[in-house]
Write an enzyme that holds these catalytic residues in place. Structure first.
Site, mmCIF file in Angstrom:
data_model
loop_
_atom_site.group_PDB
_atom_site.id
_atom_site.type_symbol
_atom_site.label_atom_id
_atom_site.label_comp_id
_atom_site.label_asym_id
_atom_site.label_seq_id
_atom_site.Cartn_x
_atom_site.Cartn_y
_atom_site.Cartn_z
ATOM 1 C CG ASN A 12 -3.085 12.324 1.760
ATOM 2 O OD1 ASN A 12 -4.272 12.001 1.838
ATOM 3 N ND2 ASN A 12 -2.277 12.316 2.800
ATOM 4 N NE ARG A 104 -3.221 8.252 3.827
ATOM 5 C CZ ARG A 104 -3.762 8.850 4.863
ATOM 6 N NH1 ARG A 104 -4.127 10.116 4.785
ATOM 7 N NH2 ARG A 104 -3.938 8.196 5.991
ATOM 8 C CG HIS A 193 -1.129 5.737 10.808
ATOM 9 N ND1 HIS A 193 -1.354 5.786 12.176
ATOM 10 C CD2 HIS A 193 -1.595 6.902 10.309
ATOM 11 C CE1 HIS A 193 -1.939 6.925 12.485
ATOM 12 N NE2 HIS A 193 -2.111 7.630 11.377
ATOM 13 N NE ARG A 254 -9.299 9.227 14.694
ATOM 14 C CZ ARG A 254 -8.274 9.231 13.836
ATOM 15 N NH1 ARG A 254 -7.133 8.635 14.155
ATOM 16 N NH2 ARG A 254 -8.382 9.816 12.673
ATOM 17 C CD GLU A 397 2.053 8.593 6.377
ATOM 18 O OE1 GLU A 397 1.003 7.958 6.401
ATOM 19 O OE2 GLU A 397 2.227 9.636 7.037
#
Ligand code: AMP
Length: 411
Positions: A12, A104, A193, A254, A397
Protein backbone atom coordinates in the site's frame (compact mmCIF):
# COMPACT_ATOMS: atom_id res chain seq x y z
CA UNK A 1 3.30 -19.87 -10.99
CA UNK A 2 4.87 -22.82 -9.17
CA UNK A 3 2.62 -25.17 -7.21
CA UNK A 4 4.41 -24.22 -4.01
CA UNK A 5 3.96 -20.47 -4.53
CA UNK A 6 1.41 -19.56 -1.88
CA UNK A 7 2.66 -16.25 -0.56
CA UNK A 8 1.32 -12.82 -1.47
CA UNK A 9 3.02 -9.54 -0.67
CA UNK A 10 0.51 -6.70 -0.25
CA UNK A 11 1.83 -3.19 -0.88
CA UNK A 12 0.00 0.00 0.00
CA UNK A 13 2.12 2.86 -1.35
CA UNK A 14 1.18 6.31 -0.11
CA UNK A 15 2.78 9.63 -0.96
CA UNK A 16 5.38 9.35 1.81
CA UNK A 17 4.86 5.83 3.15
CA UNK A 18 4.73 2.18 2.17
CA UNK A 19 2.70 -0.25 4.27
CA UNK A 20 3.15 -3.94 3.58
CA UNK A 21 2.16 -7.41 4.66
CA UNK A 22 3.39 -10.81 3.55
CA UNK A 23 0.72 -13.49 3.84
CA UNK A 24 0.73 -17.23 3.27
CA UNK A 25 -2.58 -17.99 1.61
CA UNK A 26 -2.36 -21.78 1.94
CA UNK A 27 -1.61 -21.67 5.65
CA UNK A 28 -3.87 -18.66 6.27
CA UNK A 29 -1.10 -16.90 8.18
CA UNK A 30 0.58 -13.51 8.18
CA UNK A 31 4.35 -13.85 7.88
CA UNK A 32 5.47 -10.24 8.21
CA UNK A 33 4.01 -6.76 8.52
CA UNK A 34 5.70 -3.41 8.25
CA UNK A 35 5.70 0.24 7.46
CA UNK A 36 8.21 2.62 5.92
CA UNK A 37 7.20 6.19 6.74
CA UNK A 38 8.44 9.70 6.07
CA UNK A 39 9.98 8.61 2.75
CA UNK A 40 11.94 11.46 1.20
CA UNK A 41 12.48 13.24 4.50
CA UNK A 42 16.18 14.05 4.67
CA UNK A 43 18.55 13.20 7.47
CA UNK A 44 19.00 15.53 10.40
CA UNK A 45 19.77 18.32 11.08
CA UNK A 46 18.28 19.84 7.89
CA UNK A 47 14.83 18.52 8.74
CA UNK A 48 14.80 19.31 12.42
CA UNK A 49 15.97 15.83 13.33
CA UNK A 50 13.15 14.13 11.42
CA UNK A 51 14.10 11.23 9.21
CA UNK A 52 12.54 8.18 7.62
CA UNK A 53 11.57 5.23 9.75
CA UNK A 54 11.14 1.54 8.94
CA UNK A 55 9.20 -0.69 11.32
CA UNK A 56 9.25 -4.39 10.46
CA UNK A 57 7.73 -7.29 12.37
CA UNK A 58 8.55 -10.84 11.22
CA UNK A 59 5.48 -12.62 12.60
CA UNK A 60 6.40 -16.00 11.10
CA UNK A 61 9.62 -16.32 13.03
CA UNK A 62 7.83 -15.07 16.15
CA UNK A 63 10.39 -12.32 15.81
CA UNK A 64 10.68 -9.05 17.60
CA UNK A 65 9.65 -5.77 15.98
CA UNK A 66 12.68 -4.12 14.34
CA UNK A 67 12.80 -0.36 13.97
CA UNK A 68 15.37 1.48 11.84
CA UNK A 69 15.76 5.22 11.42
CA UNK A 70 17.72 6.80 8.56
CA UNK A 71 17.06 8.66 5.36
CA UNK A 72 15.09 6.70 2.75
CA UNK A 73 15.12 8.92 -0.31
CA UNK A 74 12.31 7.49 -2.44
CA UNK A 75 9.94 4.57 -3.00
CA UNK A 76 12.64 2.54 -4.74
CA UNK A 77 14.88 2.79 -1.68
CA UNK A 78 11.87 2.00 0.54
CA UNK A 79 11.00 -1.17 -1.37
CA UNK A 80 14.63 -2.25 -1.36
CA UNK A 81 14.63 -1.80 2.42
CA UNK A 82 11.44 -3.90 2.66
CA UNK A 83 13.02 -6.61 0.48
CA UNK A 84 16.15 -6.62 2.65
CA UNK A 85 14.16 -6.98 5.89
CA UNK A 86 12.10 -9.83 4.41
CA UNK A 87 15.28 -11.51 3.11
CA UNK A 88 16.84 -11.33 6.58
CA UNK A 89 14.08 -13.70 7.75
CA UNK A 90 14.33 -15.97 4.71
CA UNK A 91 11.20 -14.42 3.16
CA UNK A 92 12.92 -12.49 0.35
CA UNK A 93 11.21 -11.32 -2.84
CA UNK A 94 13.26 -13.80 -4.91
CA UNK A 95 11.66 -16.74 -3.03
CA UNK A 96 9.88 -19.24 -5.34
CA UNK A 97 7.12 -19.32 -2.73
CA UNK A 98 6.09 -15.77 -3.58
CA UNK A 99 3.07 -16.07 -5.90
CA UNK A 100 2.31 -12.40 -6.56
CA UNK A 101 2.40 -8.85 -5.32
CA UNK A 102 -0.97 -7.20 -4.70
CA UNK A 103 -1.04 -3.41 -4.91
CA UNK A 104 -3.68 -1.20 -3.38
CA UNK A 105 -4.66 1.33 -6.05
CA UNK A 106 -7.02 4.07 -4.92
CA UNK A 107 -8.70 5.05 -8.19
CA UNK A 108 -9.70 2.64 -10.92
CA UNK A 109 -12.31 4.91 -12.52
CA UNK A 110 -15.03 3.08 -14.43
CA UNK A 111 -12.54 0.96 -16.33
CA UNK A 112 -11.43 -1.30 -13.48
CA UNK A 113 -14.34 -3.14 -11.93
CA UNK A 114 -12.26 -6.04 -10.59
CA UNK A 115 -8.69 -6.84 -9.54
CA UNK A 116 -6.44 -6.74 -12.59
CA UNK A 117 -3.06 -8.24 -13.49
CA UNK A 118 -0.77 -5.31 -14.22
CA UNK A 119 0.89 -4.98 -17.61
CA UNK A 120 2.09 -1.88 -19.46
CA UNK A 121 -1.39 -1.11 -20.82
CA UNK A 122 -2.98 -1.37 -17.35
CA UNK A 123 -0.32 0.91 -15.91
CA UNK A 124 -1.02 3.45 -18.66
CA UNK A 125 -4.74 3.34 -17.78
CA UNK A 126 -3.99 3.90 -14.08
CA UNK A 127 -1.85 6.87 -15.11
CA UNK A 128 -4.74 8.25 -17.16
CA UNK A 129 -6.74 8.41 -13.94
CA UNK A 130 -4.25 10.70 -12.18
CA UNK A 131 -6.34 13.85 -12.94
CA UNK A 132 -9.25 12.40 -10.90
CA UNK A 133 -6.98 11.08 -8.10
CA UNK A 134 -4.01 13.47 -7.99
CA UNK A 135 -3.28 12.81 -4.32
CA UNK A 136 -3.30 9.03 -4.45
CA UNK A 137 -2.69 7.37 -7.81
CA UNK A 138 0.82 8.82 -8.39
CA UNK A 139 2.16 7.13 -5.23
CA UNK A 140 0.41 3.86 -6.13
CA UNK A 141 1.98 4.02 -9.61
CA UNK A 142 5.44 4.62 -8.16
CA UNK A 143 4.98 1.57 -5.92
CA UNK A 144 3.94 -0.59 -8.87
CA UNK A 145 6.83 0.57 -11.08
CA UNK A 146 9.36 -0.07 -8.34
CA UNK A 147 8.00 -3.52 -7.50
CA UNK A 148 7.94 -4.49 -11.19
CA UNK A 149 11.56 -3.44 -11.55
CA UNK A 150 12.53 -5.59 -8.57
CA UNK A 151 10.62 -8.70 -9.75
CA UNK A 152 9.73 -8.25 -13.46
CA UNK A 153 8.77 -11.93 -13.83
CA UNK A 154 6.28 -11.97 -10.93
CA UNK A 155 2.53 -11.40 -11.43
CA UNK A 156 1.55 -8.05 -9.95
CA UNK A 157 -2.11 -7.30 -9.34
CA UNK A 158 -3.89 -3.98 -8.83
CA UNK A 159 -6.79 -4.05 -6.37
CA UNK A 160 -8.85 -0.86 -6.66
CA UNK A 161 -10.57 1.05 -3.83
CA UNK A 162 -13.25 2.10 -6.29
CA UNK A 163 -13.99 -1.32 -7.82
CA UNK A 164 -16.63 -2.47 -5.30
CA UNK A 165 -18.64 0.69 -6.00
CA UNK A 166 -18.78 0.28 -9.78
CA UNK A 167 -22.07 -1.62 -9.34
CA UNK A 168 -23.77 1.62 -8.19
CA UNK A 169 -26.69 2.43 -10.47
CA UNK A 170 -26.42 5.58 -12.58
CA UNK A 171 -29.00 7.39 -10.46
CA UNK A 172 -26.71 6.99 -7.42
CA UNK A 173 -23.42 7.59 -9.24
CA UNK A 174 -24.30 10.71 -11.23
CA UNK A 175 -24.30 14.25 -9.89
CA UNK A 176 -27.21 16.37 -11.07
CA UNK A 177 -25.02 18.59 -13.24
CA UNK A 178 -24.82 19.13 -17.00
CA UNK A 179 -24.23 15.68 -18.49
CA UNK A 180 -21.82 16.79 -21.24
CA UNK A 181 -19.60 18.66 -18.78
CA UNK A 182 -19.67 15.75 -16.35
CA UNK A 183 -18.75 13.21 -19.03
CA UNK A 184 -16.05 15.38 -20.59
CA UNK A 185 -14.27 15.57 -17.24
CA UNK A 186 -15.24 12.14 -15.85
CA UNK A 187 -17.11 13.82 -13.00
CA UNK A 188 -19.25 11.30 -11.14
CA UNK A 189 -19.38 9.53 -7.79
CA UNK A 190 -16.78 6.76 -7.65
CA UNK A 191 -16.62 6.01 -3.91
CA UNK A 192 -13.58 4.76 -1.98
CA UNK A 193 -12.66 2.31 0.83
CA UNK A 194 -14.24 -0.30 -1.50
CA UNK A 195 -11.95 -3.11 -0.38
CA UNK A 196 -13.09 -2.54 3.20
CA UNK A 197 -16.79 -2.25 2.30
CA UNK A 198 -16.54 -5.49 0.28
CA UNK A 199 -14.77 -7.37 3.08
CA UNK A 200 -16.99 -6.08 5.91
CA UNK A 201 -20.30 -6.59 4.09
CA UNK A 202 -19.30 -10.19 3.28
CA UNK A 203 -18.12 -10.84 6.87
CA UNK A 204 -21.37 -9.38 8.21
CA UNK A 205 -23.38 -11.84 6.10
CA UNK A 206 -21.15 -14.62 7.47
CA UNK A 207 -21.84 -13.42 11.02
CA UNK A 208 -25.57 -13.66 10.31
CA UNK A 209 -25.08 -17.17 8.89
CA UNK A 210 -26.31 -16.07 5.48
CA UNK A 211 -24.96 -15.82 1.95
CA UNK A 212 -24.08 -12.21 0.97
CA UNK A 213 -26.70 -12.43 -1.80
CA UNK A 214 -29.42 -12.82 0.87
CA UNK A 215 -28.73 -9.74 2.97
CA UNK A 216 -28.83 -5.94 2.83
CA UNK A 217 -26.12 -4.26 4.87
CA UNK A 218 -25.20 -0.68 5.73
CA UNK A 219 -21.43 -0.54 6.27
CA UNK A 220 -20.04 2.36 8.29
CA UNK A 221 -16.28 2.57 7.77
CA UNK A 222 -15.28 5.09 10.44
CA UNK A 223 -11.55 5.68 10.50
CA UNK A 224 -9.67 8.92 10.08
CA UNK A 225 -11.26 8.85 6.63
CA UNK A 226 -14.89 7.74 6.86
CA UNK A 227 -17.50 6.43 4.45
CA UNK A 228 -20.84 4.66 4.48
CA UNK A 229 -22.17 2.24 1.91
CA UNK A 230 -25.47 0.56 1.14
CA UNK A 231 -24.90 -3.02 0.03
CA UNK A 232 -27.85 -4.97 -1.38
CA UNK A 233 -27.32 -8.69 -1.82
CA UNK A 234 -23.54 -8.28 -1.91
CA UNK A 235 -23.55 -5.40 -4.42
CA UNK A 236 -22.89 -1.79 -3.57
CA UNK A 237 -25.87 0.41 -4.51
CA UNK A 238 -24.73 3.67 -2.92
CA UNK A 239 -21.77 5.08 -1.04
CA UNK A 240 -21.02 8.37 0.64
CA UNK A 241 -17.68 9.33 -0.94
CA UNK A 242 -17.88 10.80 -4.41
CA UNK A 243 -15.53 12.08 -7.11
CA UNK A 244 -12.96 12.29 -4.32
CA UNK A 245 -12.90 11.07 -0.71
CA UNK A 246 -14.10 14.51 0.45
CA UNK A 247 -17.85 13.88 0.15
CA UNK A 248 -20.09 12.32 2.77
CA UNK A 249 -19.52 11.77 6.47
CA UNK A 250 -17.70 14.14 8.83
CA UNK A 251 -14.13 12.76 8.98
CA UNK A 252 -10.97 13.35 11.01
CA UNK A 253 -9.83 16.27 8.87
CA UNK A 254 -12.36 16.38 5.97
CA UNK A 255 -15.64 18.28 6.01
CA UNK A 256 -17.72 15.67 4.19
CA UNK A 257 -20.95 17.02 2.64
CA UNK A 258 -21.03 20.77 2.21
CA UNK A 259 -22.97 23.22 0.05
CA UNK A 260 -20.69 23.62 -3.02
CA UNK A 261 -21.42 27.34 -2.88
CA UNK A 262 -19.30 27.52 0.28
CA UNK A 263 -16.28 27.17 -2.02
CA UNK A 264 -17.40 30.09 -4.25
CA UNK A 265 -17.98 32.14 -1.13
CA UNK A 266 -14.52 31.35 0.24
CA UNK A 267 -13.04 32.39 -3.09
CA UNK A 268 -15.07 35.55 -3.70
CA UNK A 269 -15.56 36.82 -0.19
CA UNK A 270 -12.65 35.38 1.80
CA UNK A 271 -10.21 35.72 -1.11
CA UNK A 272 -8.88 32.20 -0.73
CA UNK A 273 -7.14 30.38 -3.59
CA UNK A 274 -8.33 27.02 -4.91
CA UNK A 275 -5.38 25.29 -3.21
CA UNK A 276 -6.16 27.00 0.09
CA UNK A 277 -9.81 25.92 -0.09
CA UNK A 278 -8.73 22.40 -1.00
CA UNK A 279 -6.43 22.28 2.06
CA UNK A 280 -9.12 23.81 4.28
CA UNK A 281 -11.75 21.22 3.35
CA UNK A 282 -9.44 18.19 3.19
CA UNK A 283 -6.97 18.86 5.98
CA UNK A 284 -8.34 21.48 8.37
CA UNK A 285 -12.03 20.58 8.56
CA UNK A 286 -14.03 17.69 10.00
CA UNK A 287 -13.35 16.93 13.65
CA UNK A 288 -10.01 18.75 13.65
CA UNK A 289 -11.61 21.89 12.23
CA UNK A 290 -14.48 21.74 14.67
CA UNK A 291 -12.55 21.14 17.87
CA UNK A 292 -8.81 20.93 17.13
CA UNK A 293 -8.58 17.14 17.61
CA UNK A 294 -9.22 14.35 15.13
CA UNK A 295 -8.62 11.46 17.49
CA UNK A 296 -11.93 10.17 18.84
CA UNK A 297 -10.25 9.02 22.08
CA UNK A 298 -9.09 12.57 22.81
CA UNK A 299 -12.50 14.00 21.88
CA UNK A 300 -14.26 11.63 24.28
CA UNK A 301 -11.77 12.50 27.03
CA UNK A 302 -12.46 16.20 26.51
CA UNK A 303 -16.23 15.62 26.53
CA UNK A 304 -15.88 13.80 29.86
CA UNK A 305 -14.15 16.93 31.18
CA UNK A 306 -17.06 19.10 30.04
CA UNK A 307 -15.43 20.58 26.90
CA UNK A 308 -18.23 22.18 24.83
CA UNK A 309 -16.34 22.37 21.53
CA UNK A 310 -15.51 18.69 21.68
CA UNK A 311 -19.17 17.93 22.50
CA UNK A 312 -20.42 19.92 19.51
CA UNK A 313 -17.87 18.27 17.18
CA UNK A 314 -19.06 14.85 18.39
CA UNK A 315 -22.72 15.81 17.94
CA UNK A 316 -22.15 17.05 14.38
CA UNK A 317 -20.25 13.83 13.57
CA UNK A 318 -23.11 11.70 14.94
CA UNK A 319 -25.84 13.78 13.29
CA UNK A 320 -24.28 13.23 9.85
CA UNK A 321 -23.83 9.52 10.54
CA UNK A 322 -27.51 9.19 11.50
CA UNK A 323 -28.58 10.97 8.32
CA UNK A 324 -26.67 8.40 6.25
CA UNK A 325 -28.13 5.48 8.21
CA UNK A 326 -31.58 6.92 7.51
CA UNK A 327 -30.84 7.61 3.85
CA UNK A 328 -29.40 4.17 3.20
CA UNK A 329 -32.28 2.49 5.03
CA UNK A 330 -34.54 4.21 2.52
CA UNK A 331 -32.28 3.29 -0.41
CA UNK A 332 -32.22 -0.38 0.64
CA UNK A 333 -35.88 -0.61 1.68
CA UNK A 334 -35.11 -3.46 4.04
CA UNK A 335 -31.97 -3.50 6.21
CA UNK A 336 -30.66 -6.74 7.73
CA UNK A 337 -27.58 -5.30 9.42
CA UNK A 338 -25.62 -2.16 10.18
CA UNK A 339 -21.89 -2.89 10.52
CA UNK A 340 -19.37 -0.61 12.20
CA UNK A 341 -15.73 -0.88 11.18
CA UNK A 342 -12.28 0.84 11.10
CA UNK A 343 -10.50 2.67 13.96
CA UNK A 344 -13.50 4.57 15.34
CA UNK A 345 -16.18 2.05 14.34
CA UNK A 346 -14.34 -0.89 15.89
CA UNK A 347 -13.22 0.83 19.09
CA UNK A 348 -15.49 3.72 20.03
CA UNK A 349 -18.54 2.27 21.83
CA UNK A 350 -19.99 5.78 22.50
CA UNK A 351 -20.02 6.51 18.75
CA UNK A 352 -21.91 3.28 18.02
CA UNK A 353 -24.36 3.92 20.85
CA UNK A 354 -25.02 7.52 19.77
CA UNK A 355 -25.32 6.66 16.07
CA UNK A 356 -28.31 4.35 16.64
CA UNK A 357 -29.83 6.16 19.66
CA UNK A 358 -33.48 6.95 18.95
CA UNK A 359 -33.66 4.61 15.95
CA UNK A 360 -35.57 1.79 17.72
CA UNK A 361 -38.60 2.52 15.51
CA UNK A 362 -36.38 1.61 12.55
CA UNK A 363 -35.44 -1.65 14.30
CA UNK A 364 -32.02 -0.43 15.40
CA UNK A 365 -31.09 -1.12 19.02
CA UNK A 366 -27.74 -1.60 20.74
CA UNK A 367 -27.27 -3.71 23.87
CA UNK A 368 -25.13 -1.62 26.24
CA UNK A 369 -23.18 -4.55 27.71
CA UNK A 370 -22.48 -6.14 24.31
CA UNK A 371 -21.45 -2.75 22.97
CA UNK A 372 -18.95 -2.34 25.81
CA UNK A 373 -17.10 -5.59 24.99
CA UNK A 374 -13.67 -5.03 23.46
CA UNK A 375 -12.69 -7.68 20.93
CA UNK A 376 -10.86 -8.12 17.64
CA UNK A 377 -13.55 -10.53 16.41
CA UNK A 378 -16.67 -9.81 14.36
CA UNK A 379 -19.60 -9.62 16.79
CA UNK A 380 -23.22 -8.59 17.21
CA UNK A 381 -23.98 -5.77 19.63
CA UNK A 382 -27.76 -5.76 19.17
CA UNK A 383 -30.07 -7.78 21.43
CA UNK A 384 -31.48 -11.06 20.10
CA UNK A 385 -34.93 -9.63 19.43
CA UNK A 386 -33.56 -6.75 17.35
CA UNK A 387 -35.14 -6.46 13.88
CA UNK A 388 -31.90 -5.12 12.41
CA UNK A 389 -28.60 -6.67 13.51
CA UNK A 390 -25.99 -4.15 14.64
CA UNK A 391 -22.48 -5.53 14.25
CA UNK A 392 -18.86 -4.62 14.86
CA UNK A 393 -16.74 -6.16 12.12
CA UNK A 394 -13.00 -5.44 12.14
CA UNK A 395 -11.89 -4.62 8.63
CA UNK A 396 -8.86 -6.26 7.01
CA UNK A 397 -8.06 -4.55 3.74
CA UNK A 398 -4.69 -6.31 3.40
CA UNK A 399 -6.28 -9.74 3.69
CA UNK A 400 -8.94 -8.77 1.14
CA UNK A 401 -6.26 -7.51 -1.29
CA UNK A 402 -4.22 -10.70 -0.75
CA UNK A 403 -7.25 -12.92 -1.30
CA UNK A 404 -8.31 -11.10 -4.47
CA UNK A 405 -4.72 -11.19 -5.77
CA UNK A 406 -4.24 -14.88 -5.01
CA UNK A 407 -7.59 -15.83 -6.53
CA UNK A 408 -6.75 -13.95 -9.73
CA UNK A 409 -3.28 -15.46 -10.24
CA UNK A 410 -4.69 -18.93 -9.57
CA UNK A 411 -7.69 -18.50 -11.86
P1 AMP B 1 -8.12 4.26 10.96
O1 AMP B 1 -8.06 5.36 9.94
O2 AMP B 1 -9.09 3.18 10.64
O3 AMP B 1 -6.76 3.71 11.32
O4 AMP B 1 -8.69 4.93 12.31
C1 AMP B 1 -7.94 5.88 13.01
C2 AMP B 1 -8.82 6.55 14.04
O5 AMP B 1 -9.40 5.57 14.90
C3 AMP B 1 -8.06 7.47 14.99
O6 AMP B 1 -7.98 8.76 14.46
C4 AMP B 1 -8.91 7.44 16.25
O7 AMP B 1 -9.81 8.54 16.22
C5 AMP B 1 -9.73 6.19 16.14
N1 AMP B 1 -9.48 5.26 17.23
C6 AMP B 1 -8.52 4.33 17.33
N2 AMP B 1 -8.61 3.67 18.51
C7 AMP B 1 -9.66 4.21 19.18
C8 AMP B 1 -10.27 3.96 20.45
N3 AMP B 1 -9.83 3.03 21.28
N4 AMP B 1 -11.35 4.72 20.77
C9 AMP B 1 -11.80 5.67 19.96
N5 AMP B 1 -11.28 5.94 18.75
C10 AMP B 1 -10.22 5.22 18.36
Amino acid sequence: MSATATRVLVLNSGSSSVKYQLLDMAAGTRLAVGLVERIGVGAPPACGGETSRHIHTPLAAGGEKRETEGAIADHEAALKAVAAELAADGLGLESPELAAIGHRVVHGGLKFTAPTVIDDAVLTEIERLVPVAPLHNPANITGIRTARALRPDLPQVAVFDTAFHTTMPEHAARYAIDVETADAHRIRRYGFHGTSHAYVSRKTAELLGKDPSEVNVIVLHLGNGASASAVAGGRCVDTSMGLTPLEGLVMGTRSGDIDPAVTFHLKRVAGMSTDEIDALLNKKSGLVGLCGDNDMREIRRRIDEGDERARLAFDIYIHRLKKYIGAYSAVLGKVDAVAFTAGVGENAAPVREAAVAGLAEMGLVVDASLNAVRSGEPRLISPDHSRVAVAVVPTDEELEIAQQTYALVNA
